[in-house]
Design an enzyme around this catalytic site. Sequence first.
Site, PDB file in Angstrom:
ATOM      1  N   ASN A  46      78.856  16.553 138.982  1.00 16.64           N
ATOM      2  CA  ASN A  46      80.304  16.658 139.154  1.00 16.64           C
ATOM      3  C   ASN A  46      80.681  17.038 140.588  1.00 16.64           C
ATOM      4  O   ASN A  46      79.933  17.761 141.244  1.00 16.64           O
ATOM      5  CB  ASN A  46      80.865  17.703 138.190  1.00 16.64           C
ATOM      6  CG  ASN A  46      80.910  17.189 136.776  1.00 16.64           C
ATOM      7  OD1 ASN A  46      81.129  16.004 136.554  1.00 16.64           O
ATOM      8  ND2 ASN A  46      80.681  18.060 135.810  1.00 16.64           N
ATOM      9  N   ASP A  79      80.036  12.613 127.222  1.00 17.38           N
ATOM     10  CA  ASP A  79      81.296  12.849 126.516  1.00 17.38           C
ATOM     11  C   ASP A  79      81.434  11.894 125.328  1.00 17.38           C
ATOM     12  O   ASP A  79      81.876  12.279 124.239  1.00 17.38           O
ATOM     13  CB  ASP A  79      82.469  12.662 127.476  1.00 17.38           C
ATOM     14  CG  ASP A  79      82.233  13.356 128.804  1.00 17.38           C
ATOM     15  OD1 ASP A  79      82.205  14.592 128.818  1.00 17.38           O
ATOM     16  OD2 ASP A  79      82.055  12.662 129.817  1.00 17.38           O
ATOM     17  N   HIS A 113      85.355  12.467 134.414  1.00 13.14           N
ATOM     18  CA  HIS A 113      84.408  13.316 133.690  1.00 13.14           C
ATOM     19  C   HIS A 113      84.787  14.775 133.920  1.00 13.14           C
ATOM     20  O   HIS A 113      84.100  15.531 134.602  1.00 13.14           O
ATOM     21  CB  HIS A 113      82.987  13.044 134.159  1.00 13.14           C
ATOM     22  CG  HIS A 113      81.957  13.908 133.493  1.00 13.14           C
ATOM     23  ND1 HIS A 113      81.798  13.943 132.132  1.00 13.14           N
ATOM     24  CD2 HIS A 113      81.052  14.774 133.999  1.00 13.14           C
ATOM     25  CE1 HIS A 113      80.836  14.796 131.828  1.00 13.14           C
ATOM     26  NE2 HIS A 113      80.364  15.315 132.945  1.00 13.14           N
TER      27      HIS A 113
END
Length: 310
Positions: A109, A137, A165
């Site tokens: 991330n 996810d 995300h």
Amino acid sequence: MIARGIMLGPDQPVILHLLDIEQKIDDLNLLRMELLGSAFPLLKQVVATIDNVEACKDVNIAIMIAGYSRKDGLDTKDLMSKNVSIYKDVASVLEQHAAADCKVLVVTNPANTNALILKDFAPSIPEKNITCLTRLDHNIALSLIAEKVKVPVSDVKNVIIWGNHDAKQYPDINHATVTIKNEEKPVKECISDDHWLKTEFITNVQQRGAAFNRSQKAKKCALSCASAACDHIHDWVYGTPKGKWVSMGVYSDGSYGIPKDIIYSFPVKCEKGKWSIVQGLTIDALTREKMDVAAKDLKEEISMAKSCLD
């Protein structure tokens, strides 16, 4: 998982290139010893290195998991600055030294934005070859529905993760189905608890990854992420089953009114090593709103990332 053939199948030999920073070389060499000592039949060689060029040389698949996390005590902008800098630096090396058909999966991330930065600084890598992970996810959404309906997760399909995300993503079950007694039914017919679908389900999908990261046992929670990365690459290389799609963060072509030139999670089908966005799905008003919020969030994130690089 890769060495055992989970990612690329039981007949595909692999050479692993493992890259880390200099301070981690002892851990990296220990990992190399563990892999070699396991005598995996498919594992032909393990390269452990702190050199970007050696790591990127001739690779066909690059899974990018390097980066800082919020556990390192960084605020959003500092975290962004450190992580996008990593992807800027590795982009040119990957472009120059990886195989021409290299498929790239960004896991760290901000995954969508890191992938976009990598694409911008490696312009000769085809845009369709750079993706980010939203399969975790997607898999979480499948598992939550399966648990609620009390069926195996393999009997649930076609959820969608739209967007980024992060907590602004939108898990969409409007086209998802559950197979019960050999009959395929819409999820909304199988789950009468509409409040759960609109609240707890969505929050759990959006927040579960962050909850893993906050946990003191985060390393033990990394299995689901590793599994999702293997699923992502496997389906990209070998294709998705007929009638089934998965979620991938891919370069937007403007489908569903999403701005071009961002990495956004769409429903995709894969065939012969290529992905394509599923077209023609009906989008209701709530989903439309959430999709646009996710796109706006991504645009703001990209702007911050570029200001960090400047």
